[in-house]
Design an enzyme around this catalytic site. Structure first.
Site, short mmCIF file in Angstrom:
data_model
loop_
_atom_site.label_atom_id
_atom_site.label_comp_id
_atom_site.label_asym_id
_atom_site.label_seq_id
_atom_site.Cartn_x
_atom_site.Cartn_y
_atom_site.Cartn_z
N CYS A 1 -14.10 -0.66 11.95
CA CYS A 1 -13.15 -0.39 12.48
C CYS A 1 -11.67 1.06 13.17
CB CYS A 1 -12.25 -0.92 12.03
SG CYS A 1 -11.59 -0.87 10.43
N CYS B 1 -17.10 1.82 6.07
CA CYS B 1 -17.61 3.15 5.63
C CYS B 1 -17.05 3.85 4.05
CB CYS B 1 -16.09 3.60 6.34
SG CYS B 1 -14.37 3.03 6.02
N CYS C 1 -26.56 -8.50 9.31
CA CYS C 1 -26.81 -8.01 10.10
C CYS C 1 -26.94 -6.46 9.33
CB CYS C 1 -25.91 -7.86 11.15
SG CYS C 1 -24.39 -6.76 10.86
N VAL D 1 1.72 14.12 4.02
CA VAL D 1 0.26 13.11 4.94
C VAL D 1 0.10 12.71 3.10
CG1 VAL D 1 -1.75 12.80 4.72
CG2 VAL D 1 0.30 12.91 6.94
N GLU E 1 -0.99 5.60 6.48
CA GLU E 1 -0.04 5.36 8.21
C GLU E 1 -0.47 6.21 8.69
OE1 GLU E 1 2.10 2.04 7.67
OE2 GLU E 1 1.77 2.69 9.34
N PHE F 1 -2.05 -5.73 -1.28
CA PHE F 1 -1.08 -5.20 -0.49
C PHE F 1 -2.54 -4.71 -0.03
CE2 PHE F 1 2.49 -1.61 0.75
CZ PHE F 1 1.45 -0.90 1.23
N LEU G 1 11.18 12.72 -0.17
CA LEU G 1 11.35 12.04 -1.40
C LEU G 1 10.03 12.18 -2.87
CD1 LEU G 1 12.83 9.03 -2.57
CD2 LEU G 1 10.02 8.35 -1.69
N PHE H 1 -23.22 -12.68 18.46
CA PHE H 1 -22.95 -13.66 17.38
C PHE H 1 -22.92 -13.99 19.25
CE2 PHE H 1 -20.78 -11.61 14.11
CZ PHE H 1 -22.02 -11.85 13.12
N GLU I 1 -24.28 -10.55 24.77
CA GLU I 1 -25.70 -11.52 25.36
C GLU I 1 -25.10 -10.98 26.60
OE1 GLU I 1 -25.97 -15.92 24.92
OE2 GLU I 1 -26.66 -16.08 27.26
N ARG J 1 -22.20 -26.75 28.04
CA ARG J 1 -22.54 -27.09 26.47
C ARG J 1 -21.39 -28.34 26.98
NH1 ARG J 1 -26.30 -26.59 23.20
NH2 ARG J 1 -27.70 -25.57 24.52
N GLU K 1 -26.26 -21.39 15.80
CA GLU K 1 -25.34 -22.48 16.18
C GLU K 1 -24.47 -23.53 15.77
OE1 GLU K 1 -24.30 -20.80 20.97
OE2 GLU K 1 -26.16 -22.25 20.62
C1 FAD Z 1 -5.42 -1.06 6.16
C2 FAD Z 1 -4.13 -1.28 6.16
C3 FAD Z 1 -3.59 -2.72 4.98
C4 FAD Z 1 -2.22 -2.17 4.72
N1 FAD Z 1 -1.89 -3.11 4.12
C5 FAD Z 1 -0.51 -3.23 4.05
C6 FAD Z 1 0.03 -4.01 3.26
O1 FAD Z 1 -0.08 -4.74 3.16
N2 FAD Z 1 1.87 -3.70 3.04
C7 FAD Z 1 1.94 -2.70 3.22
O2 FAD Z 1 3.37 -2.47 2.63
N3 FAD Z 1 2.09 -1.13 3.79
C8 FAD Z 1 0.34 -1.54 4.39
N4 FAD Z 1 0.20 -0.51 4.63
C9 FAD Z 1 0.94 0.55 5.39
C10 FAD Z 1 0.37 1.56 4.97
O3 FAD Z 1 -0.84 1.79 3.83
C11 FAD Z 1 1.29 2.30 3.23
O4 FAD Z 1 2.62 2.28 3.91
C12 FAD Z 1 1.49 3.07 2.36
O5 FAD Z 1 1.43 2.95 0.86
C13 FAD Z 1 1.14 4.28 3.22
O6 FAD Z 1 0.53 5.39 2.20
P1 FAD Z 1 0.37 6.91 2.29
O7 FAD Z 1 -0.36 7.56 1.06
O8 FAD Z 1 -1.57 6.77 3.41
O9 FAD Z 1 1.21 7.71 3.48
P2 FAD Z 1 1.20 8.89 4.85
O10 FAD Z 1 0.07 8.14 6.01
O11 FAD Z 1 0.41 9.75 3.74
O12 FAD Z 1 2.41 8.90 4.64
C14 FAD Z 1 3.56 8.21 6.19
C15 FAD Z 1 4.56 8.49 5.90
O13 FAD Z 1 5.37 8.56 4.93
C16 FAD Z 1 5.61 9.79 5.08
N5 FAD Z 1 5.69 10.54 3.58
C17 FAD Z 1 4.85 10.78 2.92
N6 FAD Z 1 5.35 10.86 1.50
C18 FAD Z 1 6.50 11.20 1.44
C19 FAD Z 1 7.58 12.12 0.65
N7 FAD Z 1 7.59 12.55 -0.14
N8 FAD Z 1 8.19 12.45 1.24
C20 FAD Z 1 8.96 11.86 2.34
N9 FAD Z 1 7.75 11.91 3.74
C21 FAD Z 1 6.94 10.91 2.75
C22 FAD Z 1 4.95 10.49 6.01
O14 FAD Z 1 5.31 12.20 6.11
C23 FAD Z 1 4.68 9.91 6.93
O15 FAD Z 1 5.61 9.52 7.78
C24 FAD Z 1 -1.77 -0.87 5.25
C25 FAD Z 1 -1.48 0.28 5.90
C26 FAD Z 1 -3.68 -0.18 6.18
C27 FAD Z 1 -4.57 0.94 6.83
S1 FES Z 2 -24.78 -8.75 7.14
FE1 FES Z 2 -21.81 -8.46 6.53
S2 FES Z 2 -21.36 -8.07 9.01
FE2 FES Z 2 -23.30 -8.72 9.37
S1 FES Z 3 -14.51 1.74 9.23
FE1 FES Z 3 -13.06 -0.32 9.02
S2 FES Z 3 -12.72 0.71 7.31
FE2 FES Z 3 -13.05 1.85 8.00
#
Ligand code: FAD
Ligand code: FES
Ligand code: FES
Length: 1313
Positions: free
Chosen positions: A20, A28, A90, A242, A247, A321, A388, A782, A786, A864, A1245
């Site tokens: 994804c 991954c 699979c 980052v 995000e 989360f 922050l 699935f 096809e 069907r 199916e």
């Molecule tokens: C699959 C998936 C599931 C998720 N599920 C949830 C969920 O259930 N609930 C939820 O709330 N969120 C969810 N998120 C969102 C995300 O994971 C969270 O917001 C996470 O806490 C972001 O943290 P990070 O360190 O990865 O952020 P980054 O991607 O590294 O940064 C995010 C942002 O914060 C800024 N930033 C980071 N640190 C600082 C700092 N110290 N000072 C200033 N700016 C800063 C960055 O510049 C950027 O803009 C999900 C994301 C994914 C991909």
């Molecule tokens: S065995 Fe899990 S996705 Fe196919």
């Molecule tokens: S490819 Fe789906 S979580 Fe990374």
């Protein structure tokens, strides 16, 4: 570059999969190990390689699935157990699941089941239904090492199949193990690979140094001190910070954001420290969520309970989360600073009054986290130069109560619909509100505080009056525009009230526990205030073991492991995109339409062609042959020339040296459109009479007479939403021109090798004999692979032909979801006549399917649906009509069940209505109407060898239906806000392609002089275990062990003119063809066996060879006596029927619409199973896919026909936590089928529809809730029974305060297509 791209493309380590690219599927997953100098600790944690920036991995060890074991070397127990427990179908999800488990064991060699479940929150599997994975990994856990001790009274699962908590003793005793855990290699944690000593000494001796990596578009700066970080931020105020990249990674990949300067402060000590202060605890902004969770968990163990209220609320939000892989890297600062309106932590931080320390080069300031902190959508008061530094989370005070809530479509790893936190302080010794904070996410562009409501309630007493005032005030304050992004407006508004009510009850309970004189929470309301805790599922599988005394070499009927399972678990199994890169290979990216219906005025690819790495663009004029394509009728274009008819319609492609370059350039192709009116929904199509022809009808009996005879007539309707296939491996093709005579070799992930061959040849203008299509295996199909796969394969082949170079393309998940269509949404309208007894005597039903912009296979799908319009019930007078709605959506296509589930879903809706309107138990009315042996279907097919009644009775008794019913009714009388529901639903599924000519198959078997056998047949392997079953069949006919037989791949140059691997018929068809080929060979070997009866297989083969006997034979099979004619309503539509029955029990939370799948019992007739492990895997996998279809998965389209749900983040398939807590699967005993190979039956199916039992159990529970509000009788519930639909249907005092906007007065965010 991400770690995943590096592993797969640079290192050729293809065990780690791409599912994804957004952290949502876990395919991954790898383990990262890091030595932390300040704590002197070695950390191991699972991460998503698709989101991990390579630059962030300095001094880090990465362990991939290849690193822990291999079939050739030695398997790791984690790999072996998932394979032997049949947890890999699979196999595309398997390496990721293996690595999640491995990382868990590295940290905790003796985990509990709860730890295992937590470890898998971020992993998805679309095939297995999860049960076997958990079962296999239970063997690592402490709770008895297997069934968690639950099965112990009836015997442990290790010795006795898999135990079940409340299943009858009979079930457990009958269960035969599908695997023998005692055969597993022992797990010895001391044998694990150690952290590389060189890395350790490098890390220890490392003089802190800053890092700088330069790429072509961005520079990555990793400061090693706070001062440097602040200085860099001062110098580069636009730089992106980052930490976890969870995000930012999404923004870059999917929102086309470019950040030229990236600052990575993850390793700066001040940002990682945790400090305990007088007021609370301070977390550095780069602390990961996992770390924060661990610290808080420790704190709540030791602190006085009254200080923990905020911490517990944070922990509650962290529980749901994302998945563990995300929490392991995502930082708390990242969550705050993303400023997402649906952040799960920000509401808690706001309600609790957390303090943030912001800092720049000149100093720091502390701000309160209130609503002035968030200034707009994803905006905060932070100045560009500021960062922050930390967040302080306060201890709660005495008399302060805090709760947090999150409501999302799926519990595990999902983003919120509404998320909330509430904090109240009560004046000591009283029930008077002193302070109140109500914070909501998902109700505006930022996290918001319900300030007006809070201030109105100050000074009020915590009682019914306050509740009423709070609700009416919240209904006024927490409003949403009816067109608000995200939709579900009424539901979201209702949730704000419902969640407050939960909080109200929780606080009442706590106050009473403190001795405050407040109203007692009634016993019937207690369950509304409970916090959801998942239960570890337990399961039983029952099947008939092969008779004693049968030769061990005869594998038929034995639970043999999928032949590729071990390779899949080690990452050695090769999928299409794992084929090593050719030296001069290029990558292709598609250019697709952003309009649903438009004329193409111009295409400007000049900018794209100038971009780095680009080799050429491909448009319609580059097609040397025909641009017309389609699996049955050629009503589609390979590449649109003048007009587009859906969003995602292919307009061209860009070919470049790498994927990144191709994808970037594809975005730079400019297209000018002249928009035309679009038809998007079924209702719009009906209004515009936009239908494809023909309109199908099946009619039997006399409707007029039937309705006259009826005591009652009722009418109803139902909409069944579409479904995305979500095979873990997206569409992928590699086309390699062979340089001579127009030859082209195409590697594709397709169920239809021959269709791909003919359509590629047609587009290239060459005879089919120049194109070879090869399919090794698919990462799931699935039905989605096809016909729609040819769309991509043809374009890739055209590009390869143009450039005379190999070209590859694997669609990104969002492209795949956008372009390739899915299950047809259906709308059903019915009129049903029935007697007082409940016997249905007349049915008039019309089906409308949303076909999309081309016919594809839609006519057969609709047929069907019609063939299944009576499901399993005998109706004397019946008429079914089917309409194919021509719309401007991507063409919808085959999907497991092929219209059958939609057809039967409507049946069950009217059956339910009949029972409800008569006030009779629905199982009684269903039973009354069930077919009996020898009856005729509406299409005049006789039902012989009818086993449905046996399945029904067995299911009733195994599920202990009547006792369950009584218990459910009692529960419902005792609980106001949670209700339970129960339903038993049958299925009858016709087996055969309804297009008669497809019911044929071929096979080819070679015996080599060493006795080994190479087998090929027309079917493809997509995880369903077809190759395994075919080897079992060949093994029985040839009388040799399976180990001597090999299937390498499916290819058009070995077995020609193959039918797609579909319609559940592949084992029947190909099995018979394999049998035919092997029997021919056996006939040829017979003289040598007779001559040398004591000889071995090898002796006979050698003798025959030296005697110049042909040791290669092909086989062929066609299903006899098929051919239904719609005009005369005669002829056999199906070879036979598969039957099954399921009974499910659920519990709904009437306040939030969430539900729990408590129990499911399935009895399935699969004839004499060829392989019970594979068949049970198919039953469970299909059931879980159906569960997704009917309760969870929702595709959202904008009114303009744009698909809004394009990845696992927004489109939710069932996860580990969705398995029924008790799951029993029983294969019907003694039910041989004389119409298919070795008395077996099709299984792919038919079981999918059994998940309708969950839907109707939910409907049953909703009915119980409606009774509380004085509403009874039939009501419409569309599928899926999402949390939104459940909540809205449970109408009550809260829903009344949030009436929906008048339809037609606004433009909704999404429409029901
Ligand atoms: C699959 C998936 C599931 C998720 N599920 C949830 C969920 O259930 N609930 C939820 O709330 N969120 C969810 N998120 C969102 C995300 O994971 C969270 O917001 C996470 O806490 C972001 O943290 P990070 O360190 O990865 O952020 P980054 O991607 O590294 O940064 C995010 C942002 O914060 C800024 N930033 C980071 N640190 C600082 C700092 N110290 N000072 C200033 N700016 C800063 C960055 O510049 C950027 O803009 C999900 C994301 C994914 C991909
Ligand atoms: S065995 Fe899990 S996705 Fe196919
Ligand atoms: S490819 Fe789906 S979580 Fe990374």
């Amino acid at each position: 570059m991400t770690l995943l791209t590096y592993l797969r493309r640079k290192l050729g380590l293809t065990g780690t999969k791409l599912g994804c690219a957004e952290g949502g599927c876990g395919a991954c997953t790898v383990m990262v190990s890091r030595y932390q100098t300040h704590t002197q600790q070695l950390l191991h944690y699972a991460v998503n390689a698709c989101l991990a920036p390579l630059c962030s991995l300095h001094l880090v060890a990465v362990t991939t699935v290849e690193g822990i074991g291999s079939v050739a070397r030695k398997l790791h127990p984690v790999q072996e157990r998932i394979a032997r427990a049949h947890g890999s179908q699979c196999g595309f999800c398997t390496p990721g699941i293996v690595m999640s488990m491995y990382a868990l064991l590295r940290n905790n060699p003796t985990p509990k089941m709860a730890d295992v479940e937590e470890a898998f929150q971020g992993n998805l599997c679309r095939c297995t239904g999860y049960r076997p994975i958990l079962e296999g990994y239970k063997t690592f856990t402490v709770e008895g090492g297997c069934c968690g001790g639950k099965g112990r009274e009836n015997g442990c699962c290790m010795a006795n199949g898999n135990g079940a908590e409340k299943s009858s003793e009979e079930d457990t005793n009958e269960a035969t193990p599908l695997f023998t855990a005692t055969d597993f290699a022992p797990f010895d944690p001391t044998q694990e690979v150690i952290f590389p000593p060189e890395l350790m000494s490098l890390t220890k001796g490392q003089r802190s140094g800053s890092l700088c990596f330069r790429g072509d578009r961005a520079v990555w700066l990793q400061p090693d001190s706070l001062d440097e970080f602040l200085r860099l931020k001062w110098e580069h105020p636009d730089a992106r910070v980052v930490v976890g990249n969870t995000e930012v990674g999404i923004e870059v990949k999917f929102k086309n954001m470019v950040y030229p300067v990236i600052l990575a402060p993850a390793f700066i000590p001040e940002l990682n420290t945790v400090t305990h202060t007088e007021d609370g605890v301070v977390f550095g902004a780069a602390c990961t969520l996992s770390h924060m969770g661990a610290v808080l968990k420790e704190m709540v163990k030791t602190l006085p309970p009254h200080q923990n209220e905020v911490f517990l609320a944070v922990l509650e939000q962290l529980r749901w989360f994302a998945g563990l892989q995300i929490r392991n890297v995502a930082a708390v600062g990242g969550n705050i600073m993303t400023a997402s309106p649906i952040s799960d932590l920000n509401p808690v931080f706001m309600a609790a009054g957390c303090k943030l320390t912001l800092m720049d080069k000149d100093g720091s300031r502390v701000v309160q986290m209130d609503d002035s902190f968030f200034t707009g959508y994803r905006k905060t008061t932070l100045r560009p130069q500021e960062v922050l530094l930390s967040i302080e989370i306060p201890y709660s005070k005495k008399n302060q109560f805090v709760s947090a809530f999150k409501q999302s479509p799926r519990r595990e790893d999902d983003i919120s619909i509404v998320t909330a936190a509430m904090s109240v302080t009560i004046t000591p010794g009283t029930d008077v509100v002193e302070d109140l904070g109500l914070s909501y996410g998902g109700m505006a562009a930022t996290t918001v505080l319900a300030k007006k409501t809070a201030s109105r309630l100050l000074g009020r007493r915590w009682g019914e009056g306050l509740l009423e005032e709070a609700c009416s005030s919240l209904a006024e304050e927490m409003t949403l525009d009816p067109s608000a992004p995200g939709g579900m407006v009424t539901y979201r508004q209702t949730l704000t009230l419902s969640l407050f009510y939960k909080f109200y009850l929780m606080v009442l309970q706590k106050l009473r526990a403190q001795g405050v004189n407040v109203a007692e929470v009634g016993a019937d309301c207690l369950s509304a205030a409970e916090i959801y805790h998942p239960e570890t599922p337990s399961s039983v599988q029952i099947y008939q073991a092969v008779p004693e005394g049968r030769s061990q070499d005869d594998a038929v009927g034995r639970p043999m492991m999928h032949l590729s399972a071990l390779k899949q678990a080690t990452g050695e199994a090769v999928y299409c995109d794992d084929v090593p890169l050719y030296e001069n290979e290029l990558y292709l990216a598609l250019v697709t339409s952003s309009k649903a219906h438009a004329n193409i005025l111009s295409i400007d690819s000049s900018a794209a062609e100038q971009m780095p790495g680009v080799v050429c663009c491909v448009f319609a004029d580059d097609i040397p042959g025909s641009n017309a394509t389609g699996p049955i009728v050629y009503d589609e274009t390979v590449i649109a020339r003048h007009q587009v008819t859906c969003v995602g319609h292919i307009i061209g492609a860009v070919v470049a040296d790498t994927q990144l370059h191709a994808q970037r350039a594809a975005k730079a192709v400019r297209i000018q459109y002249e928009e035309l009116p679009a038809v998007v929904t079924i209702q719009e199509a009906i209004a515009a009479q936009s239908f494809y022809q023909p309109i199908r009808t099946i009619q039997k009996g006399d409707l007029e007479v039937g309705f006259k005879q009826a005591d009652h007539i009722l009418e109803g309707e139902m909409h069944i939403g579409g479904q995305e296939h979500f095979y873990l491996e997206t569409n992928v093709t590699l086309a390699v021109p062979r340089g001579e005579d127009g030859e082209m070799e195409v590697f594709a992930s397709t169920q239809s090798a021959s269709k791909t061959q003919s359509l590629v040849a047609k587009a290239l203008g060459v005879p089919a004999n120049r194109v070879v299509v090869r399919v090794k295996r698919m990462g799931g199909g699935f039905g989605g692979k096809e016909s729609r796969t040819t769309v991509l394969s043809t374009v890739v082949a055209v590009a390869a032909n143009k450039l005379k170079r190999p070209v590859r393309c694997m669609l990104d998940r969002d492209e795949d979801m956008l372009i390739t269509g899915g299950r047809h949404p259906f709308y059903g309208k019915y009129k049903v006549g029935f007697l007082n007894s409940g016997k249905v005597v007349a049915l008039d039903v019309s089906y409308y399917s949303n076909t999309g912009n081309s016919m594809d296979l839609s006519l057969s799908v609709l047929e069907r649906a019609l063939f299944h319009m009576e499901n399993s019930y005998s109706v004397a007078n019946v008429r079914g009509r089917g309409y194919l709605c021509r719309t401007n959506l991507p063409s919808n296509t085959a999907f497991r069940g092929f219209g059958g589930p939609q057809g039967m879903m409507v049946t069950e809706s009217w059956m339910n209505d009949v029972a409800q309107s008569l006030g009779k138990p629905s199982e009684e009315v269903r039973r009354l109407n069930l077919y009996v042996e020898g009856e005729l279907t509406p299409y005049n097919q006789i039902l012989d060898q009818f086993t449905l009644d046996r399945c029904w009775d067995e299911c009733l008794s195994r599920s202990v239906y009547q006792e369950r019913r009584a218990a459910v009714d009692l529960y419902n009388r005792q609980n106001r806000w949670t209700k339970r529901g129960l339903a038993i639903v049958p299925t009858k599924f016709g087996i055969s392609f309804t297009a008669v000519f497809l019911n044929q198959a071929g096979a080819l078997a070679h015996i080599y002089t060493d006795g080994s056998v190479l087998l090929t047949h027309g079917g493809t392997e997509m995880g369903q275990g077809l190759h395994t079953k075919m080897v079992q069949v060949a093994s029985r006919v040839l009388g040799i062990p399976c180990s001597k037989i090999h299937i390498s791949e499916t290819s058009t140059n070995t077995v020609p003119n193959t039918s797609p691997t579909a319609a559940s018929a592949s084992s029947d068809l190909n099995g018979a063809a394999v049998q035919n080929a092997c029997e021919t060979l056996m006939k040829r070997l017979e003289p040598y066996k007779t001559k040398n009866p004591k000889g071995t297989w090898e002796d006979w083969v050698k003798a025959a060879y030296f005697d110049r006997v042909n040791l290669s034979a092909n086989g062929f099979y066609k299903t006899p006596d098929l051919g239904y004619d719609f005009d005369s309503n005669s002829g056999r539509a199906f070879n036979y029927f598969s039957y099954g029955v399921a009974c499910s029990e659920v519990e709904i939370d009437c306040l939030t619409g969430a539900h729990r799948n408590l129990s499911t019992t399935i009895v399935m007739d699969v004839g004499h199973s060829l392989n019970p492990a594979i068949d049970i895997g198919q039953v469970e996998g299909a059931f879980m896919q159906g569960l997704g279809l009917f309760t969870l998965e929702e595709l959202h389209y904008s009114p303009q026909g744009v698909l809004l749900t394009r990845g696992p983040g927004s489109y939710k398939i069932p996860a580990f936590g969705d398995i029924p807590t008790q799951l029993t699967v029983s294969l019907l005993r003694d039910a041989p089928n004389d119409k298919a190979i070795f008395a077996s039956k099709a299984v792919g199916e038919p079981p999918l529809f059994l998940a309708a039992s969950v839907f109707y159990a939910i409907k049953d529970a909703i009915s119980a809730a409606r009774v509380e509000s004085g509403i009874s009788g039939p009501f419409r519930l569309d599928s899926p029974a999402s949390a939104e639909r459940i909540r809205n249907a449970c109408s009550d005092r809260f829903t009344k305060l949030c009436p929906p906007a008048e339809p037609g007065t606004f433009r909704p965010w999404s429409v029901q297509v």
